[in-house]
Design a protein around this motif. Sequence first.
Motif, PDB file in Angstrom:
ATOM      1  N   ALA A 111       0.809  -1.221   0.000  1.00 22.24           N
ATOM      2  CA  ALA A 111       0.000   0.000   0.000  1.00 22.24           C
ATOM      3  C   ALA A 111       0.842   1.271   0.000  1.00 22.24           C
ATOM      4  O   ALA A 111       0.462   2.276  -0.611  1.00 22.24           O
ATOM      5  N   LYS A 112       1.992   1.253   0.672  1.00 22.18           N
ATOM      6  CA  LYS A 112       2.813   2.460   0.764  1.00 22.18           C
ATOM      7  C   LYS A 112       3.282   2.961  -0.600  1.00 22.18           C
ATOM      8  O   LYS A 112       3.639   4.139  -0.753  1.00 22.18           O
ATOM      9  N   LEU A 113       3.249   2.094  -1.614  1.00 22.67           N
ATOM     10  CA  LEU A 113       3.751   2.453  -2.934  1.00 22.67           C
ATOM     11  C   LEU A 113       2.701   3.120  -3.809  1.00 22.67           C
ATOM     12  O   LEU A 113       3.019   3.602  -4.897  1.00 22.67           O
ATOM     13  N   ARG A 114       1.446   3.160  -3.334  1.00 25.79           N
ATOM     14  CA  ARG A 114       0.385   3.805  -4.111  1.00 25.79           C
ATOM     15  C   ARG A 114       0.744   5.257  -4.445  1.00 25.79           C
ATOM     16  O   ARG A 114       0.433   5.754  -5.530  1.00 25.79           O
ATOM     17  N   GLU A 115       1.357   5.941  -3.496  1.00 26.02           N
ATOM     18  CA  GLU A 115       1.683   7.360  -3.682  1.00 26.02           C
ATOM     19  C   GLU A 115       2.632   7.605  -4.840  1.00 26.02           C
ATOM     20  O   GLU A 115       2.682   8.711  -5.385  1.00 26.02           O
ATOM     21  N   ALA A 116       3.398   6.594  -5.228  1.00 25.55           N
ATOM     22  CA  ALA A 116       4.380   6.770  -6.291  1.00 25.55           C
ATOM     23  C   ALA A 116       3.782   6.592  -7.680  1.00 25.55           C
ATOM     24  O   ALA A 116       4.321   7.113  -8.656  1.00 25.55           O
ATOM     25  N   PHE A 117       2.699   5.850  -7.775  1.00 28.86           N
ATOM     26  CA  PHE A 117       2.035   5.649  -9.064  1.00 28.86           C
ATOM     27  C   PHE A 117       0.712   6.419  -9.071  1.00 28.86           C
ATOM     28  O   PHE A 117      -0.369   5.834  -9.039  1.00 28.86           O
ATOM     29  N   THR A 118       0.825   7.719  -9.127  1.00 29.63           N
ATOM     30  CA  THR A 118      -0.357   8.574  -9.186  1.00 29.63           C
ATOM     31  C   THR A 118      -0.785   8.734 -10.648  1.00 29.63           C
ATOM     32  O   THR A 118      -0.083   8.318 -11.568  1.00 29.63           O
ATOM     33  N   ALA A 119      -1.936   9.349 -10.872  1.00 30.45           N
ATOM     34  CA  ALA A 119      -2.497   9.486 -12.215  1.00 30.45           C
ATOM     35  C   ALA A 119      -1.503  10.153 -13.159  1.00 30.45           C
ATOM     36  O   ALA A 119      -0.944  11.205 -12.847  1.00 30.45           O
ATOM     37  N   GLY A 120      -1.278   9.504 -14.295  1.00 29.50           N
ATOM     38  CA  GLY A 120      -0.382  10.036 -15.309  1.00 29.50           C
ATOM     39  C   GLY A 120       1.060   9.603 -15.178  1.00 29.50           C
ATOM     40  O   GLY A 120       1.870   9.853 -16.083  1.00 29.50           O
ATOM     41  N   SER A 121       1.421   8.947 -14.089  1.00 29.25           N
ATOM     42  CA  SER A 121       2.822   8.571 -13.869  1.00 29.25           C
ATOM     43  C   SER A 121       3.242   7.357 -14.682  1.00 29.25           C
ATOM     44  O   SER A 121       4.419   7.207 -15.014  1.00 29.25           O
ATOM     45  N   HIS A 122       2.313   6.480 -15.010  1.00 30.73           N
ATOM     46  CA  HIS A 122       2.622   5.279 -15.779  1.00 30.73           C
ATOM     47  C   HIS A 122       1.326   4.770 -16.383  1.00 30.73           C
ATOM     48  O   HIS A 122       0.232   5.065 -15.878  1.00 30.73           O
ATOM     49  N   GLY A 123       1.426   4.013 -17.458  1.00 28.33           N
ATOM     50  CA  GLY A 123       0.204   3.524 -18.075  1.00 28.33           C
ATOM     51  C   GLY A 123       0.477   2.527 -19.185  1.00 28.33           C
ATOM     52  O   GLY A 123       1.627   2.243 -19.524  1.00 28.33           O
ATOM     53  N   SER A 124      -0.618   2.013 -19.764  1.00 24.30           N
ATOM     54  CA  SER A 124      -0.533   1.040 -20.849  1.00 24.30           C
ATOM     55  C   SER A 124      -1.856   1.034 -21.597  1.00 24.30           C
ATOM     56  O   SER A 124      -2.912   0.843 -20.984  1.00 24.30           O
ATOM     57  N   THR A 125      -1.817   1.255 -22.900  1.00 24.32           N
ATOM     58  CA  THR A 125      -3.051   1.306 -23.675  1.00 24.32           C
ATOM     59  C   THR A 125      -3.856   0.017 -23.560  1.00 24.32           C
ATOM     60  O   THR A 125      -5.063   0.030 -23.329  1.00 24.32           O
ATOM     61  N   PHE A 126      -3.187  -1.115 -23.733  1.00 18.29           N
ATOM     62  CA  PHE A 126      -3.890  -2.393 -23.734  1.00 18.29           C
ATOM     63  C   PHE A 126      -3.815  -3.124 -22.397  1.00 18.29           C
ATOM     64  O   PHE A 126      -4.434  -4.176 -22.232  1.00 18.29           O
ATOM     65  N   GLY A 127      -3.050  -2.619 -21.451  1.00 16.30           N
ATOM     66  CA  GLY A 127      -2.855  -3.314 -20.186  1.00 16.30           C
ATOM     67  C   GLY A 127      -4.156  -3.507 -19.422  1.00 16.30           C
ATOM     68  O   GLY A 127      -4.892  -2.557 -19.172  1.00 16.30           O
ATOM     69  N   GLY A 128      -4.424  -4.750 -19.057  1.00 14.44           N
ATOM     70  CA  GLY A 128      -5.638  -5.042 -18.299  1.00 14.44           C
ATOM     71  C   GLY A 128      -6.906  -4.915 -19.110  1.00 14.44           C
ATOM     72  O   GLY A 128      -7.974  -4.616 -18.565  1.00 14.44           O
ATOM     73  N   ASN A 129      -6.836  -5.173 -20.420  1.00 16.10           N
ATOM     74  CA  ASN A 129      -8.041  -5.055 -21.245  1.00 16.10           C
ATOM     75  C   ASN A 129      -9.054  -6.157 -20.904  1.00 16.10           C
ATOM     76  O   ASN A 129      -8.749  -7.097 -20.175  1.00 16.10           O
ATOM     77  N   TYR A 130     -10.236  -6.036 -21.446  1.00 20.53           N
ATOM     78  CA  TYR A 130     -11.337  -6.940 -21.092  1.00 20.53           C
ATOM     79  C   TYR A 130     -11.007  -8.409 -21.361  1.00 20.53           C
ATOM     80  O   TYR A 130     -11.346  -9.293 -20.559  1.00 20.53           O
ATOM     81  N   LEU A 131     -10.347  -8.682 -22.484  1.00 19.42           N
ATOM     82  CA  LEU A 131     -10.070 -10.076 -22.845  1.00 19.42           C
ATOM     83  C   LEU A 131      -8.989 -10.690 -21.964  1.00 19.42           C
ATOM     84  O   LEU A 131      -9.159 -11.802 -21.454  1.00 19.42           O
ATOM     85  N   SER A 132      -7.885  -9.981 -21.777  1.00 19.25           N
ATOM     86  CA  SER A 132      -6.790 -10.554 -20.990  1.00 19.25           C
ATOM     87  C   SER A 132      -7.192 -10.735 -19.535  1.00 19.25           C
ATOM     88  O   SER A 132      -6.830 -11.731 -18.902  1.00 19.25           O
ATOM     89  N   THR A 133      -7.955  -9.797 -18.997  1.00 23.39           N
ATOM     90  CA  THR A 133      -8.370  -9.940 -17.595  1.00 23.39           C
ATOM     91  C   THR A 133      -9.454 -10.999 -17.436  1.00 23.39           C
ATOM     92  O   THR A 133      -9.539 -11.651 -16.388  1.00 23.39           O
ATOM     93  N   ALA A 134     -10.280 -11.198 -18.465  1.00 21.54           N
ATOM     94  CA  ALA A 134     -11.245 -12.309 -18.412  1.00 21.54           C
ATOM     95  C   ALA A 134     -10.506 -13.631 -18.310  1.00 21.54           C
ATOM     96  O   ALA A 134     -10.858 -14.512 -17.505  1.00 21.54           O
ATOM     97  N   ALA A 135      -9.441 -13.772 -19.111  1.00 20.03           N
ATOM     98  CA  ALA A 135      -8.632 -14.989 -19.043  1.00 20.03           C
ATOM     99  C   ALA A 135      -7.953 -15.110 -17.687  1.00 20.03           C
ATOM    100  O   ALA A 135      -7.860 -16.206 -17.116  1.00 20.03           O
ATOM    101  N   GLY A 136      -7.477 -13.994 -17.158  1.00 14.45           N
ATOM    102  CA  GLY A 136      -6.817 -14.006 -15.864  1.00 14.45           C
ATOM    103  C   GLY A 136      -7.748 -14.431 -14.739  1.00 14.45           C
ATOM    104  O   GLY A 136      -7.370 -15.225 -13.864  1.00 14.45           O
ATOM    105  N   ILE A 137      -8.957 -13.916 -14.753  1.00 16.08           N
ATOM    106  CA  ILE A 137      -9.944 -14.278 -13.720  1.00 16.08           C
ATOM    107  C   ILE A 137     -10.216 -15.778 -13.749  1.00 16.08           C
ATOM    108  O   ILE A 137     -10.188 -16.460 -12.718  1.00 16.08           O
TER     109      ILE A 137
END
Length: 396
Positions: free
Chosen positions: A262-288
């Motif tokens: 939890a202490k690391l949440r402060e380092a990844f604030t909005a706009g600090s990092h991202g991915s266009t396709f990361g965690g998309n509907y299909l890959s996360t459906a497979a992950g679940i």
Amino acid sequence: MGEAQSALFPNYARYPFTFVKGDGSRLWDEHGKEYLDLMCGLAVTNLGHAPKQVTQRLKEQVDTLWHTSNLFHIPNQEKLAQLLVDNSCADAVFFCNSGAEANEAAIKLARRYFNKVLGQPQRYEIITFDMSFHGRTLATLTATGQDKVKEGFAPLPEGFVYAPYNDADALEKLIGDRTCAIMLELVQGEGGVNPADTAFVKRVAELCKQHGLLLILDEIQTGMGRTGKLFAYEHYGIEPDLFTLAKGLGSGMPIGALLGKAKLREAFTAGSHGSTFGGNYLSTAAGIATVETMLAEKLPERAAELGSYIMSELQTKLTDNPLVGQIRGLGLLIGIGLTVPAAELISEIHGQGVLVVSAGPNVIRLAPSLLISKEELDRGLETICSVLAKKAAAAV
């Protein structure tokens, strides 16, 4: 199609097979020949090929929605993240597309935490280990402790220091004023299937606490039940600040994840990092579907049992073979160390309809499905031992 005719860059040394169908631990090539798969796409298809639970979830999602963007809430992401948090020591998850991206995110988060949260920008160095492998991006290949993956890519980014694996005293001497984290594989997969010693891992964790460092574990290959626990760190009685997943998380769908405290949440604030396709509907459906199946069917426990069985069988059958050195591993990630190059032997094993892969020049790596049957395992082990026996006899 040969390389001269292909429109692809020739950056893979491919085996001479083209597969057209997969089911469980079996693959079929374009000529209809059946193969027993003991490599699982490099420890990816942990549930076997085309597992029904994952297939059904993907079909439902394909008919519903594929992509919106991470500018919107994605329920599948939330569900998969909660599954991972509920079953690990982590408090937050970032999704991406691959193991290299997950490790890249870990490197960025470690640096940003010291820079933006702790106000210590001078602490940016990460200690990694000789013979490690962390990916192919510029940062992750630099983090990798193998020179061969760095050839031709200079200048490399600064900020990485390399320590001998399983040597806590040497590691301690490398910790300095610029160190922010230690990044470790609990079993070095590409480096030769080298498990970390328990005493060493505990000392690494102690050094991180003593010096205020982040402990980053690369669980790309060891995570998702492969070693006999859902995550390999559970074998060692420690909790990392960050750990990374990919390979087995999506049963073959491209997905990576960075999990952290939890202490690391402060380092990844909005706009600090991202991915266009990361965690998309299909890959996360497979992950679940993958995680739910793994938990419901107690597959990490099954991997532990089968891994012990394989180790026992190999040690019994190969004990007098002069071509075989150390047999090592954890769960269903096992290496057969050889006194000769592995490539020719692997080719002969493939010719007998069993798929294995190397881990460095002198190691045969086994990473079968967590759902492989004992009968299939016995067939595969018999083939491997037979090839090694014939090769040893021919060498006399």
